[in-house]
Design an enzyme around this catalytic site. Structure first.
Site, PDB file in Angstrom:
ATOM      1  N   ASN A  88      -5.057   3.626   0.142  1.00  0.00           N
ATOM      2  CA  ASN A  88      -4.570   2.679  -0.857  1.00  0.00           C
ATOM      3  C   ASN A  88      -5.724   2.250  -1.766  1.00  0.00           C
ATOM      4  O   ASN A  88      -6.880   2.652  -1.562  1.00  0.00           O
ATOM      5  CB  ASN A  88      -3.939   1.477  -0.152  1.00  0.00           C
ATOM      6  CG  ASN A  88      -4.982   0.595   0.513  1.00  0.00           C
ATOM      7  OD1 ASN A  88      -5.903   1.092   1.169  1.00  0.00           O
ATOM      8  ND2 ASN A  88      -4.856  -0.701   0.353  1.00  0.00           N
ATOM      9  N   PRO A  89      -5.488   1.429  -2.801  1.00  0.00           N
ATOM     10  CA  PRO A  89      -6.540   1.138  -3.791  1.00  0.00           C
ATOM     11  C   PRO A  89      -7.820   0.530  -3.237  1.00  0.00           C
ATOM     12  O   PRO A  89      -8.897   0.743  -3.795  1.00  0.00           O
ATOM     13  CB  PRO A  89      -5.843   0.186  -4.765  1.00  0.00           C
ATOM     14  CG  PRO A  89      -4.421   0.588  -4.720  1.00  0.00           C
ATOM     15  CD  PRO A  89      -4.176   0.933  -3.275  1.00  0.00           C
ATOM     16  N   CYS A  90      -7.729  -0.262  -2.181  1.00  0.00           N
ATOM     17  CA  CYS A  90      -8.947  -0.903  -1.666  1.00  0.00           C
ATOM     18  C   CYS A  90      -9.516  -0.231  -0.434  1.00  0.00           C
ATOM     19  O   CYS A  90     -10.497  -0.721   0.153  1.00  0.00           O
ATOM     20  CB  CYS A  90      -8.653  -2.367  -1.384  1.00  0.00           C
ATOM     21  SG  CYS A  90      -8.238  -3.295  -2.865  1.00  0.00           S
ATOM     22  N   CYS A 134       0.826  -1.210   0.000  1.00  0.00           N
ATOM     23  CA  CYS A 134       0.000   0.000   0.000  1.00  0.00           C
ATOM     24  C   CYS A 134       0.861   1.261   0.000  1.00  0.00           C
ATOM     25  O   CYS A 134       1.776   1.385   0.815  1.00  0.00           O
ATOM     26  CB  CYS A 134      -0.891   0.031   1.244  1.00  0.00           C
ATOM     27  SG  CYS A 134      -1.881  -1.452   1.468  1.00  0.00           S
ATOM     28  N   ILE A 140      -4.059 -13.990  -1.011  1.00  0.00           N
ATOM     29  CA  ILE A 140      -3.596 -14.819   0.093  1.00  0.00           C
ATOM     30  C   ILE A 140      -4.711 -15.674   0.689  1.00  0.00           C
ATOM     31  O   ILE A 140      -4.444 -16.752   1.225  1.00  0.00           O
ATOM     32  CB  ILE A 140      -2.895 -13.989   1.183  1.00  0.00           C
ATOM     33  CG1 ILE A 140      -3.830 -12.963   1.811  1.00  0.00           C
ATOM     34  CG2 ILE A 140      -1.651 -13.330   0.620  1.00  0.00           C
ATOM     35  CD1 ILE A 140      -3.203 -12.241   3.012  1.00  0.00           C
ATOM     36  N   GLU A 187      -8.507   0.312   2.695  1.00  0.00           N
ATOM     37  CA  GLU A 187      -8.316  -0.082   4.095  1.00  0.00           C
ATOM     38  C   GLU A 187      -7.150   0.615   4.768  1.00  0.00           C
ATOM     39  O   GLU A 187      -6.987   0.520   5.977  1.00  0.00           O
ATOM     40  CB  GLU A 187      -8.130  -1.604   4.212  1.00  0.00           C
ATOM     41  CG  GLU A 187      -6.769  -2.133   3.780  1.00  0.00           C
ATOM     42  CD  GLU A 187      -6.694  -2.417   2.296  1.00  0.00           C
ATOM     43  OE1 GLU A 187      -5.734  -3.096   1.875  1.00  0.00           O
ATOM     44  OE2 GLU A 187      -7.599  -1.973   1.567  1.00  0.00           O
ATOM     45  N   PRO A 196      -8.773  -6.858   1.820  1.00  0.00           N
ATOM     46  CA  PRO A 196      -9.621  -7.817   1.091  1.00  0.00           C
ATOM     47  C   PRO A 196      -9.001  -9.197   0.924  1.00  0.00           C
ATOM     48  O   PRO A 196      -9.723 -10.165   0.682  1.00  0.00           O
ATOM     49  CB  PRO A 196      -9.833  -7.146  -0.268  1.00  0.00           C
ATOM     50  CG  PRO A 196      -8.696  -6.206  -0.416  1.00  0.00           C
ATOM     51  CD  PRO A 196      -8.374  -5.721   0.965  1.00  0.00           C
ATOM     52  N   THR A 197      -7.692  -9.324   0.989  1.00  0.00           N
ATOM     53  CA  THR A 197      -6.971 -10.604   0.967  1.00  0.00           C
ATOM     54  C   THR A 197      -7.294 -11.475  -0.249  1.00  0.00           C
ATOM     55  O   THR A 197      -7.389 -12.690  -0.139  1.00  0.00           O
ATOM     56  CB  THR A 197      -7.228 -11.436   2.254  1.00  0.00           C
ATOM     57  OG1 THR A 197      -8.560 -11.934   2.275  1.00  0.00           O
ATOM     58  CG2 THR A 197      -6.970 -10.605   3.501  1.00  0.00           C
ATOM     59  N   GLY A 198      -7.412 -10.867  -1.426  1.00  0.00           N
ATOM     60  CA  GLY A 198      -7.805 -11.638  -2.603  1.00  0.00           C
ATOM     61  C   GLY A 198      -6.920 -12.828  -2.886  1.00  0.00           C
ATOM     62  O   GLY A 198      -7.392 -13.967  -3.006  1.00  0.00           O
TER      63      GLY A 198
END
Length: 615
Positions: free
Chosen positions: A283-285, A102, A433, A287, A429-431
């Protein structure tokens, strides 16, 4: 010397990886030779990461103790109890290894700043990081440029430039670029910004969010007018009705999923270093709110792995939380930063983002419905525990390694507690991992009970959630499996016991209010912010989205994002198997044709792990 308190008790000493996890690792994580073939095994990758992150300890521990830490790190990540963000898995131990996910970069109203930041973005994204920007400082469209006697093309035009550069840049890399674009509600170009993604092909690498203040939200509720401010002259530049602007935000979000909202006052009320500056972007998402030139490395604990006999093993969870904090703090020192300003800004505050994944799986193991008061209470209980343990560990690290350099400028100064890190907790979001760990994404509910999995576009099977299959085994037959695979949901299938149907609710089964309440419960116990998408059925109305946005502000979330089913022409994730549910122009994963999950600005293939975000 450190007091060695590594009582790590992992649940398994062997690496248990699913076929999908192995595919992700082979495609995106493991080291490769010049021919593109993997040259390390998953075990070797985990060893590489553990050794690299542990080497910082040589400043504080004897060699044998460093090896003990390295082994503890290895056991923690290879058991899949905890995984760091994917740039750490990919780059740790490699020359110039950039390990953070991030970043936030500043953009000032000059060509030097605009194009200098463009270069910085390219360097960050080349290394696997995602970037966020506030475009609020750029003068509006048609504003006079005195040095050239020309007129400004406006912030949205420069967003398009960044988007194009990001698309070109990602063609040469292993990861897709991702950006967050933010604009204040009172910028004269705010309406153009709100509609910037209404064309399906526009700003493909960007999520966008309107930066709203409490004042703006109050004006929305009163349908009051508010002044626009030219950031170049600092002069008033007209008036807009807040309810009209809010309705335009809602209308675009209903159509495209963008923009979301970030709540600036909520973010800056919790800014740990206000004397170092105000936070304007994430950052992009969404959080990780960050100051300009800050980065943050993230990692997530798979909380489903801490459930035994419908009880949470808090003792073992404590061990993993404390070791994970130590791991992430070490990453700050090991990291090779892409530009000097980011290294300076990051080391000054040493922000880390410890979060969770597998929460929906945890609820299923505990036999608790996601859309229930019990689940909301459990969310706050679990995150309270994690945050407290993380803070205790950071305090202990500070006693030996020192506080973060900006500590004297922080809100913690003079309060009797010392900390190594300005922030400790985040929910991402942990896409990628979560696919490696074989668990549900972040704090999202299950997307579907059943979906079609295609491996490399060929092998097809109906993947049913294993916990559901175990609990409903007595009534599952081929006819029932087929019905479930058509819709992805079991809520209306009466042959399934009611208790099981309540437990295994999907994102579209849940009333949107529960999505927001769950996000707010975690936010109350998280230092940074929470990445969460309110997934809506296709028949959701703009009025539904307006209620969600207003409720998120009321409950003091730091941001909010929605995604209405079929609202994007190129939507790639569909529950169930029926072709008739596919919207015009819909497509599957570009890598393997498998199904993709949409969560918090990311889309992640459930088969191969191809991810359009950077976490």
């Amino acid at each position: 010397m450190f007091k060695m308190t590594l009582s790590m008790k992992t649940s398994s000493s062997s690496i248990a990886l699913t076929e999908a996890a192995l595919h992700v690792l082979n495609k995106r994580i493991l080291r490769r030779n010049d021919q593109g073939n993997p040259i390390e095994t998953p075990e070797e990758m985990f060893r590489r990461v553990a050794r690299e992150i542990a080497k910082v300890e040589s400043k504080y521990l004897r060699p044998g103790e460093v090896e003990t830490i390295s082994e503890a790190f290895y056991q923690m990540i290879s058991s899949l109890d905890f995984l760091p963000n994917s740039p750490t898995l990919v780059n740790a131990g490699l020359p110039g290894g950039q390990l953070a996910g991030c970043f936030v970069l500043p953009i000032e109203d000059s060509m030097e700043s605009i194009f200098g930041t463009l270069k910085d973005m390219a360097l960050i994204q080349k290394s696997g990081g995602g970037t966020g920007f506030s475009f609020s400082s750029l003068r509006p469209r048609n504003d006079i440029i005195h040095s050239t006697r020309g007129k400004s093309s406006g912030p949205v035009s420069f967003m398009q430039l960044y988007d194009y550069a990001c698309q070109i840049n990602r063609l040469g890399g292993a990861r897709s670029g991702a950006n967050m674009g933010v604009m204040r509600y009172d910028h004269p170009d705010i309406l153009e910004f709100i509609k910037a993604k209404n064309n399906v092909d526009a700003l493909q690498t960007f999520n966008i969010s309107v930066a709203a203040t409490d004042y703006f939200m109050d004006c929305v509720r009163r349908s009051a007018d508010y002044p626009l401010v030219n950031p170049n002259t600092r002069q008033q530049a007209g008036w807009l009705n807040a309810k009209y602007v809010f309705d335009e935000i809602v209308k675009s979000a209903w159509s495209t999923g963008d923009p979301g909202l970030i709540f600036l006052d909520s973010i800056n009320r919790n800014n740990p270093t206000p004397l170092a500056g105000q936070i304007e972007a994430t950052n992009p998402c969404g959080e990780q709110p960050l100051l300009p030139y800050e980065s943050c490395n993230l990692g997530s604990i798979n909380v489903a792995r801490f459930v035994r006999d419908r009880q949470i093993d808090f003792e073992r969870l404590s061990d993993v939380v404390r070791l994970a904090v130590r791991f992430l703090d070490n990453v700050v020192d090991v990291n090779c930063y892409p530009i000097p300003q980011i290294e300076q800004g990051t080391r000054a505050n040493r922000k880390i983002g410890l979060g969770i994944m597998g929460f929906a799986d945890m609820l299923a193991l505990l036999q608790v419905a996601y859309d229930s008061d019990e689940a909301v209470d459990l969310a706050e209980r679990v995150m309270t525990f994690i945050s407290a343990e993380a803070r205790t560990q950071s305090s202990q690290l500070a006693e030996v390694k020192g506080v973060f350099p900006n500590f004297a400028m922080s809100v913690f100064a003079g309060k009797g507690t010392i900390l190594r890190n300005a922030t400790l907790t985040t929910v991402a979001p942990t896409g990628t991992i979560s696919l490696i760990a074989n668990c549900s994404s972040g704090i999202e509910p299950l997307f579907a009970i059943c979906y079609v999995r295609q491996i490399l576009g060929e092998q097809k099977d109906f993947a049913i959630h294993p916990l559901f299959e175990a609990m409903a085994a007595d009534c599952l037959d081929e006819k029932l499996r087929s019905r479930i695979s058509e819709s992805g949901s079991v809520r209306d299938i009466q042959e399934i016991p009611e208790k099981v149907r309540q437990i295994f609710v999907t994102a579209h089964d849940i009333d949107p209010v529960w999505h927001v309440r769950m996000q707010a419960a975690f936010q109350r116990r998280v230092d940074s912010a929470v990445s969460k998408t309110v997934n809506l059925k296709r028949d959701a109305t703009p009025e539904d989205i307006a209620k969600i946005y207003l409720l998120a502000h009321e409950l003091e979330c730091k941001g909010i994002t929605v995604f209405r089913d079929t609202s994007k022409g190129n939507q790639v994730l569909r529950p169930g198997k029926s072709e008739q549910h596919m919207p015009p122009g819909a497509q599957a994963c570009p890598e393997c044709s498998g199904p993709m999950e949409h969560a918090s600005g990311c889309v992640t293939c459930l088969s191969c792990g191809y991810t359009l975000c950077t976490i």
